[in-house]
Write an enzyme that holds these catalytic residues in place. Structure first.
Site, PDB file in Angstrom:
ATOM      1  CG  HIS A  50      -1.886  -0.490   0.637  1.00  0.00           C
ATOM      2  ND1 HIS A  50      -3.710  -0.440   1.163  1.00  0.00           N
ATOM      3  CD2 HIS A  50      -2.515  -2.398   0.180  1.00  0.00           C
ATOM      4  CE1 HIS A  50      -3.854  -1.755   0.509  1.00  0.00           C
ATOM      5  NE2 HIS A  50      -3.754  -2.261   0.820  1.00  0.00           N
ATOM      6  CG  HIS A  69      -4.240 -12.359  -1.870  1.00  0.00           C
ATOM      7  ND1 HIS A  69      -4.651 -11.457  -2.846  1.00  0.00           N
ATOM      8  CD2 HIS A  69      -3.186 -10.533  -0.901  1.00  0.00           C
ATOM      9  CE1 HIS A  69      -5.449  -9.790  -2.736  1.00  0.00           C
ATOM     10  NE2 HIS A  69      -3.516  -9.681  -1.690  1.00  0.00           N
TER      11      HIS A  69
HETATM   12  C1  HEM Z   1      -4.019  -6.952  -7.025  1.00  0.00           C
HETATM   13  C2  HEM Z   1      -4.667  -6.286  -6.710  1.00  0.00           C
HETATM   14  C3  HEM Z   1      -5.010  -6.414  -4.949  1.00  0.00           C
HETATM   15  C4  HEM Z   1      -6.075  -6.650  -4.240  1.00  0.00           C
HETATM   16  C5  HEM Z   1      -7.488  -5.919  -4.943  1.00  0.00           C
HETATM   17  C6  HEM Z   1      -5.969  -6.815  -3.119  1.00  0.00           C
HETATM   18  C7  HEM Z   1      -6.788  -6.685  -2.081  1.00  0.00           C
HETATM   19  C8  HEM Z   1      -6.586  -6.882  -0.934  1.00  0.00           C
HETATM   20  C9  HEM Z   1      -7.636  -6.654   0.167  1.00  0.00           C
HETATM   21  C10 HEM Z   1      -9.038  -6.953  -0.258  1.00  0.00           C
HETATM   22  C11 HEM Z   1      -7.661  -7.373   1.098  1.00  0.00           C
HETATM   23  C12 HEM Z   1      -8.442  -7.971   2.305  1.00  0.00           C
HETATM   24  C13 HEM Z   1      -8.235  -6.641   3.205  1.00  0.00           C
HETATM   25  C14 HEM Z   1      -9.056  -6.416   4.049  1.00  0.00           C
HETATM   26  O1  HEM Z   1     -10.695  -6.048   3.773  1.00  0.00           O
HETATM   27  O2  HEM Z   1      -9.086  -6.500   5.525  1.00  0.00           O
HETATM   28  C15 HEM Z   1      -5.920  -8.210   1.260  1.00  0.00           C
HETATM   29  C16 HEM Z   1      -5.353  -8.408   2.663  1.00  0.00           C
HETATM   30  C17 HEM Z   1      -3.954  -8.651   1.859  1.00  0.00           C
HETATM   31  N1  HEM Z   1      -3.134  -8.277   1.318  1.00  0.00           N
HETATM   32 FE1  HEM Z   1      -3.871  -7.641  -1.435  1.00  0.00          FE
HETATM   33  N2  HEM Z   1      -4.349  -6.925  -2.442  1.00  0.00           N
HETATM   34  C18 HEM Z   1      -3.897  -6.637  -4.138  1.00  0.00           C
HETATM   35  C19 HEM Z   1      -2.136  -6.937  -4.269  1.00  0.00           C
HETATM   36  C20 HEM Z   1      -1.544  -7.613  -3.224  1.00  0.00           C
HETATM   37  C21 HEM Z   1      -0.053  -7.096  -3.716  1.00  0.00           C
HETATM   38  C22 HEM Z   1       0.715  -6.852  -4.302  1.00  0.00           C
HETATM   39  C23 HEM Z   1      -0.021  -7.681  -1.583  1.00  0.00           C
HETATM   40  C24 HEM Z   1       2.067  -7.757  -1.237  1.00  0.00           C
HETATM   41  C25 HEM Z   1       3.012  -7.564  -1.997  1.00  0.00           C
HETATM   42  C26 HEM Z   1      -0.546  -7.798  -1.127  1.00  0.00           C
HETATM   43  C27 HEM Z   1      -0.823  -8.631  -0.403  1.00  0.00           C
HETATM   44  C28 HEM Z   1      -2.082  -8.801   1.462  1.00  0.00           C
HETATM   45  C29 HEM Z   1      -1.749  -9.084   1.598  1.00  0.00           C
HETATM   46  C30 HEM Z   1      -0.446  -9.410   3.005  1.00  0.00           C
HETATM   47  C31 HEM Z   1      -3.329  -9.367   2.661  1.00  0.00           C
HETATM   48  C32 HEM Z   1      -3.349  -9.483   4.311  1.00  0.00           C
HETATM   49  C33 HEM Z   1      -3.624  -8.567   5.370  1.00  0.00           C
HETATM   50  C34 HEM Z   1      -3.503  -9.079   7.063  1.00  0.00           C
HETATM   51  O3  HEM Z   1      -3.673 -10.434   6.617  1.00  0.00           O
HETATM   52  O4  HEM Z   1      -3.371  -8.329   7.124  1.00  0.00           O
HETATM   53  N3  HEM Z   1      -1.841  -7.568  -1.946  1.00  0.00           N
HETATM   54  N4  HEM Z   1      -5.346  -7.856   0.211  1.00  0.00           N
END
Ligand code: HEM
Ligand code: NAG
Ligand code: NAG
Length: 329
Positions: free
Chosen positions: A77, A199
């Site tokens: 982010h 994810h």
């Molecule tokens: C491709 C586009 C992406 C979308 C649409 C997306 C969307 C999301 C969403 C909606 C969540 C959950 C948020 C919530 O409701 O709590 C999430 C969690 C997460 N995202 Fe993504 N994400 C994307 C790309 C990425 C990238 C590039 C990374 C890291 C390099 C990443 C790492 C993570 C991680 C590790 C979590 C879990 C966070 C936690 O457990 O606190 N995401 N993402």
């Protein structure tokens, strides 16, 4: 797996790797900013920089395993808006951190504690953006992901706007939108699919998938690309939008390529996860990563370096904050 099959899949991916290389080739006039980052940046000025980060990250993740995922997401982010410049950490009215899309971000206190220690050992030397990048790498390693060398020298930005943070994809976008968003921060199709593999760990609030469960595209029905048994499970699990559900349905705490296998079984959690397997541009990459865990592991390291290089500030640009929450007085 038969070596010939593996070889075929690898060959299939060659064009994507060539594409990835192409995007890193400097044009003749301008040297990309990322080329001004170096592995030796703190060698003389703060030789213990990485050790300080490593020790703190290990301590925090030992106390709370779920922080690892949150710290990796925090780095994404940050880099997704104005590049990797720690703009996500600025804590003032209408900053990125205060945006709707940032509500579920966590791990800020980890960065603060590391910065505090850093200011004692190497005052005014190590940028918050570099700390955040190193933290994401160490968090990945801690949960069994790959190691990669982090180039340093990022400066911290002075600007952070909530309305820009709300442009970061939230899980309801189409693939064209995701590809274009990634391209806007100099990441390609392969980076998109591989980094989505983050994810494989972590969780989402149920609010992010509520529409998929009951009212897909406003038609009053669930998303047909969800496996029926998984749908049932999710409906029971997600009684409240504020509840949490694992992003990887089968191996939620393990850094592995099951995320991609899940997509092949209609068990992707976010709409944007599942779409990676229905879109003809990304589906072949998903298939290759699902069948070759090593490929995922190796390419994840490469794509994370690409992410950490996104639109960085270097040299005279920006500053080195003394407190990651505020720009210097
Ligand atoms: C491709 C586009 C992406 C979308 C649409 C997306 C969307 C999301 C969403 C909606 C969540 C959950 C948020 C919530 O409701 O709590 C999430 C969690 C997460 N995202 Fe993504 N994400 C994307 C790309 C990425 C990238 C590039 C990374 C890291 C390099 C990443 C790492 C993570 C991680 C590790 C979590 C879990 C966070 C936690 O457990 O606190 N995401 N993402
Ligand atoms: C921040 O916003 C709140 C609510 O809009 C306002 O009451 C407060 O004065 C603002 N603070 C600063 C420092 O601008
Ligand atoms: C995908 O999203 C973009 C931007 O949000 C939109 O302009 C476009 O019409 C969408 N494409 C499809 C096929 O729905």
């Amino acid at each position: 797996m038969a070596p010939s099959l593996s070889f075929k899949l690898l060959m299939f991916l060659v064009p994507y790797f060539v594409m990835a290389l192409g995007s890193q080739t400097p044009s003749s006039e301008t040297v990309p900013k990322a080329d001004q980052l170096t592995f030796s940046h703190y060698e003389k000025t703060c030789p213990n920089m990485e050790a300080i980060v490593h020790k703190k990250v290990a301590k925090w993740i030992k106390e709370d395993y779920t922080l690892a995922a949150s710290l990796i997401r925090l780095h994404f982010h940050d880099c997704a808006v104005r590049g990797c410049d720690a703009s996500i950490l600025l804590n003032h009215n209408d900053s990125e951190r205060r945006a709707k899309g940032s509500e579920t971000l966590r791990g800020f206190e980890v960065i603060d504690k590391i910065k505090e220690e850093m200011e004692k050992k190497c005052p005014k030397t190590v940028s918050c953006a570099d700390i955040l990048t190193a933290v994401a790498r160490d968090a990945t390693v801690k949960i069994g992901g790959p190691f990669w060398e982090v180039p340093y020298g990022r400066k911290d930005g002075l600007v952070s706007l909530a309305k820009e943070a709300d442009l970061v994809p939230m899980g309801h976008e189409n693939i064209t939108h995701l590809i274009e968003f990634f391209e806007s921060i100099d990441l390609n199709l392969l980076d998109l699919v591989v980094l989505s593999g983050s994810h494989t760990i972590g969780r989402s609030t149920c609010g992010s998938i509520q529409q998929r469960l009951y009212n897909h595209k406003g038609n009053g029905k669930p998303d047909p690309t969800i496996d029926p048994r998984y749908l049932n499970y999710l409906r029971r699990k997600c009684r409240w939008a504020s509840e949490y559900v694992q992003l990887d349905a089968t191996t939620p705490t393990k850094f592995d390529s099951m995320y991609y296998t899940n997509l092949q079984r209609k068990m992707g959690l976010l709409s944007t996860d599942q779409l990676l397997y229905s879109d003809s541009r990304t589906a072949p990459i998903v298939a290759a990563l699902a069948s070759q865990p090593d490929l995922f592991y190796q390419q994840f390291a490469v794509s994370m370096v690409n992410l950490g290089n996104a639109q960085v500030l270097t040299g005279d640009e920006g500053e080195i904050r003394t407190n990651c929450n505020f720009v210097n007085a």
